[in-house]
Design a protein around this motif. Structure first.
Motif, short mmCIF file in Angstrom:
data_model
loop_
_atom_site.label_atom_id
_atom_site.label_comp_id
_atom_site.label_asym_id
_atom_site.label_seq_id
_atom_site.Cartn_x
_atom_site.Cartn_y
_atom_site.Cartn_z
N SER A 21 0.96 -1.19 0.12
CA SER A 21 -0.11 -0.05 -0.02
C SER A 21 0.95 1.21 0.27
O SER A 21 1.63 1.41 0.88
N PRO A 22 0.70 2.28 -0.85
CA PRO A 22 1.57 3.46 -0.90
C PRO A 22 1.23 4.25 0.39
O PRO A 22 1.91 4.84 0.85
N GLN A 23 -0.15 4.08 1.01
CA GLN A 23 -0.47 5.00 2.25
C GLN A 23 0.55 4.14 3.32
O GLN A 23 0.83 5.07 4.00
N VAL A 24 0.83 2.77 3.47
CA VAL A 24 1.36 2.31 4.60
C VAL A 24 2.86 2.82 4.15
O VAL A 24 3.89 3.35 5.19
N LYS A 25 3.22 3.10 2.99
CA LYS A 25 4.83 3.30 2.66
C LYS A 25 4.89 4.70 2.97
O LYS A 25 6.01 5.27 3.72
N ASP A 26 3.86 5.58 2.83
CA ASP A 26 4.07 7.06 3.24
C ASP A 26 3.94 7.43 4.65
O ASP A 26 4.79 8.13 5.17
N LEU A 27 3.29 6.73 5.30
CA LEU A 27 3.29 6.60 6.79
C LEU A 27 4.50 6.32 7.27
O LEU A 27 4.88 6.88 8.19
N THR A 69 0.67 13.73 21.24
CA THR A 69 -0.10 14.00 20.33
C THR A 69 -0.32 13.65 18.68
O THR A 69 -1.32 12.87 18.03
N SER A 70 1.04 13.49 18.07
CA SER A 70 1.11 13.04 16.97
C SER A 70 1.13 11.60 16.71
O SER A 70 0.42 11.02 15.58
N GLN A 71 1.37 10.60 17.68
CA GLN A 71 1.03 9.27 17.51
C GLN A 71 -0.18 9.01 17.86
O GLN A 71 -0.81 7.82 17.18
N THR A 72 -1.05 9.62 18.33
CA THR A 72 -2.42 9.29 18.83
C THR A 72 -3.27 9.64 17.43
O THR A 72 -3.98 8.93 17.02
N ALA A 73 -2.71 10.49 16.51
CA ALA A 73 -3.28 10.96 15.38
C ALA A 73 -2.85 9.76 14.33
O ALA A 73 -3.74 9.46 13.42
N GLU A 74 -1.80 9.33 14.34
CA GLU A 74 -1.36 8.13 13.68
C GLU A 74 -2.07 6.82 13.83
O GLU A 74 -2.27 6.20 13.07
N ILE A 75 -2.43 6.79 15.00
CA ILE A 75 -3.22 5.54 15.48
C ILE A 75 -4.65 5.59 14.72
O ILE A 75 -4.96 4.37 14.06
N THR A 76 -5.18 6.47 14.84
CA THR A 76 -6.57 6.95 14.17
C THR A 76 -6.35 6.65 12.54
O THR A 76 -7.03 5.93 11.86
N GLU A 77 -5.20 7.03 12.01
CA GLU A 77 -4.91 6.87 10.64
C GLU A 77 -4.67 5.42 10.24
O GLU A 77 -5.17 4.87 9.22
N MET A 78 -4.02 4.81 11.10
CA MET A 78 -3.53 3.21 10.85
C MET A 78 -4.99 2.36 11.15
O MET A 78 -4.95 1.44 10.16
N ASN A 79 -5.75 2.90 11.90
CA ASN A 79 -7.03 2.00 12.28
C ASN A 79 -7.93 2.14 11.05
O ASN A 79 -8.69 1.35 10.44
N GLY A 80 -7.90 3.39 10.33
CA GLY A 80 -8.77 3.64 9.07
C GLY A 80 -8.09 2.64 8.14
O GLY A 80 -8.92 2.22 7.11
N MET A 81 -6.81 2.69 8.21
CA MET A 81 -6.19 1.81 6.91
C MET A 81 -6.62 0.42 7.10
O MET A 81 -6.82 -0.26 6.17
N LEU A 82 -6.53 -0.16 8.38
CA LEU A 82 -6.90 -1.57 8.40
C LEU A 82 -8.30 -1.90 8.18
O LEU A 82 -8.71 -2.97 7.60
N GLY A 83 -9.41 -0.85 8.41
CA GLY A 83 -10.53 -1.04 8.05
C GLY A 83 -10.82 -1.04 6.53
O GLY A 83 -12.08 -1.67 6.14
N LYS A 84 -10.02 -0.47 5.75
CA LYS A 84 -10.18 -0.71 4.34
C LYS A 84 -9.53 -1.84 3.76
O LYS A 84 -9.77 -2.13 2.60
N GLN A 85 -8.88 -2.74 4.51
CA GLN A 85 -8.15 -3.89 3.93
C GLN A 85 -9.27 -5.25 4.13
O GLN A 85 -10.05 -5.42 5.04
#
Length: 219
Positions: free
Chosen positions: A90-96, A203-219
């Motif tokens: 996933s390009p999103q995973v690589k970007d993250l 702050t930053s890692q809480t936001a990234e957790i939300t982002e990663m949970n979103g990515m997992l939901g799409k897979q």
């Protein structure tokens, strides 16, 4: 008569001169009393000016523990991010992963600088990103969210979708551990810059957790 007038004039002149002398003496005394004494006024300002104070204030054992724990924690996150460059699909995973590496590498440098300035041990590096601290057991997670060597070995053996899912799940747990460590530093630490970094990490890692949970939901 003329002689009498001359005597009067001479007496008046003497009285005037005496009065002037008294006035001048008084003025001179007043001027001296208003002048700052040596070591007073300007010098006193310099003496009370806070100089030589370490930037950010003093530190305590919690600050040392935070830096010594977060450095290997960050190194492992960077090691995981490095794997994503060649194994993720996933390009999103690589970007993250690239964003995580970009954020955490400078923080490792900053915390290492603090430890050196404090005369404290800087954790050694290792390929798994866990570092080498005395008494550390690499077969188990020594800090919240840290992956064991076995976890890292398993991640290295994956690629494509399987890697993406494993990476996201592992990194979510990793971030949760960092947030817990940051919370302890914010509550018990004394060094201002370390507490500020802890707040930024949370702050930053809480936001990234939300982002990663979103990515997992799409897979």
């Amino acid at each position: 008569m003329a002689s009498r007038r001359s005597l009067v004039r001479r007496a008046v002149a003497l009285a005037t001169a005496a009065t002037a002398a008294v006035v001048l003496a008084a003025c001179g005394g007043s001027s001296d009393s208003s002048s700052p004494a040596p070591g007073h006024s300007g010098h006193g300002m310099g003496a009370t000016h806070p100089s030589g104070t370490a930037s950010g204030g003093s530190h305590d054992p919690q600050d040392v523990s935070f830096a010594q724990g977060m450095i290997p924690h960050h190194r492992q996150a960077v090691a995981m991010a490095d794997l994503a460059a060649s194994r993720a699909k996933s390009p999103q995973v690589k970007d993250l992963a690239a964003k995580i590496k970009q954020a955490q590498d400078p923080e490792i440098t900053t915390m290492s600088g603090w430890l050196k300035a404090w005369g404290a041990q800087v954790p050694g590096d290792s390929r798994s990103g866990m570092g080498s601290m005395p008494g550390m057991d690499h077969s188990a997670s020594p800090m919240p969210g840290m992956m064991s060597d076995q976890d890292m070995g398993r991640l290295k053996g994956l690629s494509g979708d399987a890697f993406d899912k494993a990476f996201l799940r592992m990194m979510i747990g990793h971030h949760q551990g960092a947030i817990a460590m940051a919370g302890t530093e914010r509550a018990k630490g004394a060094y201002g810059p370390a507490k500020a970094l802890a707040k930024s990490i949370a702050t930053s890692q809480t936001a990234e957790i939300t982002e990663m949970n979103g990515m997992l939901g799409k897979q």
